[in-house]
Design a protein around this motif. Structure first.
Motif, mmCIF file in Angstrom:
data_model
loop_
_atom_site.group_PDB
_atom_site.id
_atom_site.type_symbol
_atom_site.label_atom_id
_atom_site.label_comp_id
_atom_site.label_asym_id
_atom_site.label_seq_id
_atom_site.Cartn_x
_atom_site.Cartn_y
_atom_site.Cartn_z
ATOM 1 N N TYR A 1 -9.031 11.074 10.999
ATOM 2 C CA TYR A 1 -8.169 10.587 9.930
ATOM 3 C C TYR A 1 -8.920 10.425 8.603
ATOM 4 N N ARG B 1 2.836 4.768 7.200
ATOM 5 C CA ARG B 1 2.944 5.813 8.230
ATOM 6 C C ARG B 1 1.647 5.939 9.024
ATOM 7 N N ALA B 2 0.503 5.832 8.356
ATOM 8 C CA ALA B 2 -0.785 5.881 9.052
ATOM 9 C C ALA B 2 -0.934 4.668 9.970
ATOM 10 N N ARG C 1 0.800 -1.227 0.000
ATOM 11 C CA ARG C 1 0.000 0.000 0.000
ATOM 12 C C ARG C 1 0.828 1.271 0.000
ATOM 13 N N GLY C 2 2.113 1.190 0.229
ATOM 14 C CA GLY C 2 2.968 2.361 0.131
ATOM 15 C C GLY C 2 3.304 3.009 1.469
ATOM 16 N N THR C 3 4.167 4.010 1.365
ATOM 17 C CA THR C 3 4.712 4.667 2.546
ATOM 18 C C THR C 3 3.656 5.421 3.353
ATOM 19 N N GLU C 4 2.745 6.104 2.685
ATOM 20 C CA GLU C 4 1.726 6.869 3.425
ATOM 21 C C GLU C 4 0.825 5.961 4.244
ATOM 22 N N ALA C 5 0.416 4.842 3.668
ATOM 23 C CA ALA C 5 -0.405 3.880 4.416
ATOM 24 C C ALA C 5 0.392 3.286 5.571
#
Length: 82
Positions: A80, A25-26, A19-23
């Protein structure tokens, strides 16, 4: 060794790669906040064991965890997912 976050490590790897870095981090941020219900469970169990039999103390502490986890999820969803 028992405190090593095996399942968190696996979950973070999967989230980060799929899902990537932003997911990721969340997910990390939610993990930080999710310590609060566990802390509430431990504190309440500590106090309940002084005045209740163990099964009732455990059940009451789980109820405290459930209530605080519910509040955390509602607050997280409100801030969020806006």
């Amino acid at each position: 060794i028992p405190l090593f976050p095996t399942f968190a490590l696996i979950a973070h790897y999967i989230v980060g790669t799929e899902r990537g870095t932003e997911a990721l981090r969340a997910t990390i941020l939610f993990g930080i906040w999710s310590v609060i219900p566990y802390l509430i469970y431990l504190i309440s169990l500590y106090y309940f064991t002084a005045s209740m039999k163990l099964p009732l103390a455990l059940l009451s502490a789980v109820a405290c965890w459930s209530a605080s986890a519910f509040v955390l999820i509602k607050v997280w969803a409100h801030f969020y997912h806006q």
